[in-house]
Design a protein around this motif. Sequence first.
Motif, short mmCIF file in Angstrom:
data_model
loop_
_atom_site.label_atom_id
_atom_site.label_comp_id
_atom_site.label_asym_id
_atom_site.label_seq_id
_atom_site.Cartn_x
_atom_site.Cartn_y
_atom_site.Cartn_z
N ALA A 126 -8.78 -13.37 47.18
CA ALA A 126 -7.75 -14.08 47.97
C ALA A 126 -8.43 -14.84 49.11
CB ALA A 126 -6.72 -13.09 48.50
N ASP A 127 -9.44 -14.22 49.73
CA ASP A 127 -10.17 -14.88 50.82
C ASP A 127 -10.90 -16.13 50.32
OD1 ASP A 127 -9.28 -12.95 52.54
OD2 ASP A 127 -11.16 -11.82 52.59
N ALA A 128 -11.24 -16.15 49.02
CA ALA A 128 -11.87 -17.35 48.44
C ALA A 128 -10.83 -18.41 48.10
CB ALA A 128 -12.67 -16.96 47.20
N GLY A 129 -9.55 -18.10 48.37
CA GLY A 129 -8.48 -19.09 48.18
C GLY A 129 -7.68 -18.94 46.90
N VAL A 130 -7.84 -17.77 46.20
CA VAL A 130 -7.15 -17.61 44.91
C VAL A 130 -5.70 -17.16 45.16
CG1 VAL A 130 -7.16 -16.40 42.70
CG2 VAL A 130 -9.33 -16.93 43.85
N PRO A 131 -4.71 -17.90 44.66
CA PRO A 131 -3.30 -17.55 44.92
C PRO A 131 -2.87 -16.23 44.27
CG PRO A 131 -3.50 -19.85 44.20
CD PRO A 131 -4.85 -19.22 44.01
N LEU A 132 -3.34 -15.95 43.04
CA LEU A 132 -2.91 -14.72 42.34
C LEU A 132 -4.12 -13.99 41.78
CD1 LEU A 132 -0.79 -12.80 41.10
CD2 LEU A 132 -0.55 -14.41 39.19
N VAL A 133 -4.29 -12.71 42.19
CA VAL A 133 -5.40 -11.90 41.69
C VAL A 133 -4.81 -10.67 40.99
CG1 VAL A 133 -7.56 -10.72 42.27
CG2 VAL A 133 -6.73 -12.57 43.74
N VAL A 134 -5.24 -10.42 39.76
CA VAL A 134 -4.78 -9.25 39.01
C VAL A 134 -5.99 -8.36 38.78
CG1 VAL A 134 -3.72 -8.46 36.85
CG2 VAL A 134 -3.01 -10.63 37.86
N VAL A 135 -5.98 -7.14 39.37
CA VAL A 135 -7.15 -6.26 39.27
C VAL A 135 -6.88 -5.19 38.21
CG1 VAL A 135 -8.78 -4.81 40.54
CG2 VAL A 135 -7.55 -6.63 41.74
N LYS A 136 -7.58 -5.30 37.08
CA LYS A 136 -7.44 -4.32 36.00
C LYS A 136 -8.24 -3.07 36.35
CE LYS A 136 -8.82 -7.85 33.74
NZ LYS A 136 -9.52 -8.71 32.76
N ASN A 137 -7.79 -1.94 35.82
CA ASN A 137 -8.43 -0.68 36.23
C ASN A 137 -8.40 0.36 35.11
OD1 ASN A 137 -9.63 1.16 37.97
ND2 ASN A 137 -7.66 1.86 38.79
N GLY A 138 -8.75 -0.03 33.90
CA GLY A 138 -8.78 0.93 32.79
C GLY A 138 -7.45 1.67 32.67
N ILE A 160 -5.80 -23.04 36.23
CA ILE A 160 -7.11 -22.50 35.85
C ILE A 160 -7.10 -20.98 36.02
CG2 ILE A 160 -9.61 -22.69 36.17
CD1 ILE A 160 -8.37 -25.42 35.62
N VAL A 161 -7.51 -20.27 34.96
CA VAL A 161 -7.54 -18.80 34.99
C VAL A 161 -8.96 -18.33 34.72
CG1 VAL A 161 -6.50 -16.69 34.10
CG2 VAL A 161 -5.21 -18.83 33.98
N PHE A 162 -9.42 -17.38 35.55
CA PHE A 162 -10.81 -16.91 35.48
C PHE A 162 -10.86 -15.38 35.42
CE2 PHE A 162 -14.67 -15.76 38.15
CZ PHE A 162 -15.61 -16.01 37.16
N ASP A 163 -11.56 -14.85 34.41
CA ASP A 163 -11.85 -13.41 34.35
C ASP A 163 -13.34 -13.23 34.67
OD1 ASP A 163 -12.56 -10.83 33.70
OD2 ASP A 163 -11.37 -10.76 31.85
N PRO A 164 -13.70 -12.62 35.80
CA PRO A 164 -15.13 -12.50 36.16
C PRO A 164 -15.96 -11.78 35.10
CG PRO A 164 -13.74 -11.98 38.04
CD PRO A 164 -12.82 -12.09 36.86
N LYS A 209 -13.16 -20.07 43.31
CA LYS A 209 -12.68 -21.12 44.22
C LYS A 209 -12.00 -22.28 43.48
CE LYS A 209 -15.44 -20.25 48.27
NZ LYS A 209 -16.68 -20.45 48.99
N VAL A 210 -12.27 -22.43 42.17
CA VAL A 210 -11.60 -23.51 41.43
C VAL A 210 -10.43 -22.94 40.59
CG1 VAL A 210 -13.72 -24.88 41.33
CG2 VAL A 210 -13.12 -23.43 39.37
N SER A 211 -10.05 -21.67 40.85
CA SER A 211 -9.08 -20.99 39.97
C SER A 211 -7.75 -20.69 40.67
CB SER A 211 -9.68 -19.68 39.46
OG SER A 211 -10.89 -19.94 38.76
N ASP A 212 -6.69 -20.69 39.85
CA ASP A 212 -5.35 -20.33 40.35
C ASP A 212 -5.08 -18.85 40.16
OD1 ASP A 212 -4.02 -23.10 40.82
OD2 ASP A 212 -5.03 -23.27 38.87
#
Length: 304
Positions: free
Chosen positions: A215-227, A160-164, A186-189
Motif C-alpha cells: 500500500a505504501d508503494a501506492g497499490v490500491p488493493l492488496v490481497v495477502v494469501k496465507n496457505g 494491472i494485477v501482480f502476484d510477487p 508501483k505499476v499495479s492496481d
Amino acid sequence: MTQTFLSIGECMVEMAPKGTGDYQLGFAGDTLNTAWYAKHALGPGWDVAYFTAVGQDALSERMCSFMDTAGIRTNHIRKLPDRTVGLYLIELSNGERSFAYWRSDSAARQLAADRAALAKALGSAQVIFFSGITIAILSPAHRLTLLGSLSQARQNGATIVFDPNLRPRLWNTPETMRDAVIAAAKVSDIVMPSFDDDALAFGDKTLEATAQRYADAGVPLVVVKNGAGPMIALDKGKIEHFTPAPVSEIVDTTAAGDSFNAGFLASYLDSKDLPRALAAGAELAAKVITRHGALVDPEGLTSA
Ligand SMILES: Nc1ncnc2c1ncn2[C@@H]1O[C@H](COP(=O)(O)OP(=O)(O)O)[C@@H](O)[C@H]1O
Ligand SMILES: O=C(O)C(=O)C[C@H](O)[C@H](O)COP(=O)(O)O
C-alpha cells in the motif's frame, strides 16, 4: 463487448509426480496456471489470452496447441527460431511442493525483447496479469521495458494485477528481487502476495505489514494469501479478514496461489465484492490442492 484477460510469463513443460512413482508430462507455469483457471472462472463476456515467447520446435508447438485446446488465445505469442521451452519437476513432501528447474536459456526469457510485439499484446487487454517469475526471468533492460509498457497500458485504462510469487533462486541477489518486486507493485492496481514468501524475503512480521508495504508503494488493493491460515485484503486503507475452510486430503499444493488468484479475480472483476471474491478464490484453490499437478479441471476434478 468482450473483454480480454491477458496473462504474461513463462509456461514450462511440467513433470508432476502421479503418486505411483511415475511422472505425468504436462504444461504449466504460474501465469499460465492463473490463465487456465481464469478461463474456467470468468464469465462468457471474457476472452483469456497468454503472452510469452516459445521456440519453433515440436514441443513448443505442442505447448501452444495445449493452450489453444484450453481456449486460451495464443495469437500474440512470439515464436523464436533458436530457442525452446523450459522444464520443471515437482517434488512432494507430505503434499507440500518444491521445484527443480531447467529453464536458464528458455525462449520465455525473450518475451520483452520486441517492444512493439509487447505493446500490441498489452494493448489488446482490459486486465493484465503478471508475476514475480515473469520479471525474474528477464534481463534488467527487458524488465524495464515490460514495466514501462505495463505502466503505459495502465494509463490507457487497463487494470494491472501482480502476484510477487517470489522465487529467490531465479534472482542474482535478494536485494535485486526486492527492488524489482516493489517496482512492479508501483505499476499495479492489485497485488496478491503469499505471506510465507514475503515474510522470508522482506522480514514482514504480520500479514498487515506485508499489505501495508505494498500500500505504501501506492497499490490500491492488496490481497495477502496465507496457505490454510487466516488471510487479509487491504482495500484503500480498509482491512478485510477471511479464513479459508479447512481442506482434507491435500495431495499437491502446486498452483494453490495461482488458482486462488483466478477465482478471486473472476469474482472481483465482476462484482467488486471483496468478501465474496476472497471466498471464491479459496473455493477454487481448495479443489486444486486435492489433485496432482498445477492444472486440474475444476469441473471434473481430474488432472489436466
Ligand atoms: N492447506 C490448505 N488448506 C486450505 N486452503 C489452502 C491450503 N493451502 C492453500 N490454500 C488455499 O490456497 C490459497 C493460496 O495458498 P498459498 O499457500 O498462500 O499460496 P502459494 O501457493 O502461492 O504459496 C490460500 O489463500 C488458501 O485459500
Ligand atoms: O515456479 C515456477 O516458475 C512455476 O511457475 C511453477 C508452478 O507451476 C507455480 O509456481 C506454482 O505456483 P504456486 O501457486 O505458488 O504453487
